[in-house]
Design a protein around this motif. Structure first.
Motif, PDB file in Angstrom:
ATOM      1  N   ASP A   1      67.272  14.824 -65.901  1.00 39.06           N
ATOM      2  CA  ASP A   1      67.818  13.903 -66.844  1.00 39.06           C
ATOM      3  C   ASP A   1      66.796  12.890 -67.355  1.00 39.06           C
ATOM      4  OD1 ASP A   1      67.727  12.696 -64.347  1.00 39.06           O
ATOM      5  OD2 ASP A   1      69.672  11.767 -64.506  1.00 39.06           O
ATOM      6  N   LEU A   2      65.539  13.151 -67.085  1.00 41.02           N
ATOM      7  CA  LEU A   2      64.468  12.336 -67.669  1.00 41.02           C
ATOM      8  C   LEU A   2      63.986  12.984 -68.954  1.00 41.02           C
ATOM      9  CD1 LEU A   2      62.118  11.323 -64.703  1.00 41.02           C
ATOM     10  CD2 LEU A   2      63.315   9.799 -66.241  1.00 41.02           C
ATOM     11  N   LEU A  21      69.960   1.590 -67.222  1.00 42.49           N
ATOM     12  CA  LEU A  21      69.988   2.591 -66.165  1.00 42.49           C
ATOM     13  C   LEU A  21      71.434   2.878 -65.776  1.00 42.49           C
ATOM     14  CD1 LEU A  21      67.175   1.155 -63.857  1.00 42.49           C
ATOM     15  CD2 LEU A  21      66.960   2.772 -65.754  1.00 42.49           C
ATOM     16  N   ILE A  25      72.257   8.026 -62.371  1.00 41.51           N
ATOM     17  CA  ILE A  25      70.912   8.537 -62.063  1.00 41.51           C
ATOM     18  C   ILE A  25      70.479   8.163 -60.646  1.00 41.51           C
ATOM     19  CG2 ILE A  25      70.198   8.530 -64.465  1.00 41.51           C
ATOM     20  CD1 ILE A  25      68.383   6.098 -63.760  1.00 41.51           C
ATOM     21  N   LEU A  36      66.377   5.741 -56.394  1.00 42.08           N
ATOM     22  CA  LEU A  36      66.006   6.589 -57.520  1.00 42.08           C
ATOM     23  C   LEU A  36      65.037   7.667 -57.053  1.00 42.08           C
ATOM     24  CD1 LEU A  36      65.448   3.784 -60.162  1.00 42.08           C
ATOM     25  CD2 LEU A  36      67.271   5.497 -60.197  1.00 42.08           C
ATOM     26  N   SER A  37      65.022   8.774 -57.756  1.00 38.78           N
ATOM     27  CA  SER A  37      64.054   9.831 -57.452  1.00 38.78           C
ATOM     28  C   SER A  37      62.643   9.291 -57.699  1.00 38.78           C
ATOM     29  CB  SER A  37      64.306  11.053 -58.345  1.00 38.78           C
ATOM     30  OG  SER A  37      63.957  10.745 -59.689  1.00 38.78           O
ATOM     31  N   LYS A  39      60.364  10.467 -59.556  1.00 38.21           N
ATOM     32  CA  LYS A  39      60.041  10.523 -60.988  1.00 38.21           C
ATOM     33  C   LYS A  39      60.667   9.345 -61.734  1.00 38.21           C
ATOM     34  CE  LYS A  39      59.226  15.451 -61.325  1.00 38.21           C
ATOM     35  NZ  LYS A  39      59.522  16.693 -62.041  1.00 38.21           N
ATOM     36  N   HIS A  40      61.920   9.037 -61.421  1.00 35.15           N
ATOM     37  CA  HIS A  40      62.563   7.882 -62.055  1.00 35.15           C
ATOM     38  C   HIS A  40      61.844   6.595 -61.669  1.00 35.15           C
ATOM     39  CE1 HIS A  40      66.074  10.558 -62.762  1.00 35.15           C
ATOM     40  NE2 HIS A  40      66.256   9.764 -63.802  1.00 35.15           N
ATOM     41  N   GLN A  41      61.457   6.483 -60.404  1.00 36.47           N
ATOM     42  CA  GLN A  41      60.727   5.297 -59.952  1.00 36.47           C
ATOM     43  C   GLN A  41      59.443   5.112 -60.751  1.00 36.47           C
ATOM     44  OE1 GLN A  41      59.987   5.087 -55.713  1.00 36.47           O
ATOM     45  NE2 GLN A  41      61.953   6.056 -55.271  1.00 36.47           N
ATOM     46  N   ILE A  44      60.196   3.891 -64.366  1.00 38.86           N
ATOM     47  CA  ILE A  44      60.662   2.503 -64.388  1.00 38.86           C
ATOM     48  C   ILE A  44      59.532   1.547 -64.032  1.00 38.86           C
ATOM     49  CG2 ILE A  44      62.217   0.866 -63.249  1.00 38.86           C
ATOM     50  CD1 ILE A  44      64.230   3.261 -63.162  1.00 38.86           C
TER      51      ILE A  44
END
Length: 79
Positions: A1-2, A21, A25, A36-37, A39-41, A44
């Motif tokens: 979802d990125l 956010l 997610i 957060l995963s 990748k999300h980290q 952000i």
């Protein structure tokens, strides 16, 4: 979802001031708190240097309303 890395790079060239956010997610860690995963980290954290505001949207999926989400984001910002 990125979005793609290309899209994220384009955002970095824009005057981004707000990250929204959704609670959807966030994952749940072993102790039941939102995280957060990796990748999300990374995405952000890359926007933190632009002094963006962060808005959490959606229904809380963890105990404590939105407080655990904000605490996690504060921890992410501090590390």
């Amino acid at each position: 979802d990125l979005p793609s890395q290309e899209t994220i790079s384009q955002w970095a060239c824009e005057p981004v001031r707000l990250l929204i956010l959704p609670t959807s997610i966030f994952l749940t860690n072993q102790t039941g708190f939102p995280v957060l995963s990796k990748k999300h980290q990374a995405v952000i954290r890359s926007f933190f240097s632009y002094h963006v505001d962060v808005c959490i949207s959606g229904r809380p999926r963890h105990d404590g309303d939105l407080l655990p989400y904000t605490q996690y984001l504060q921890h992410l910002f501090a590390t």
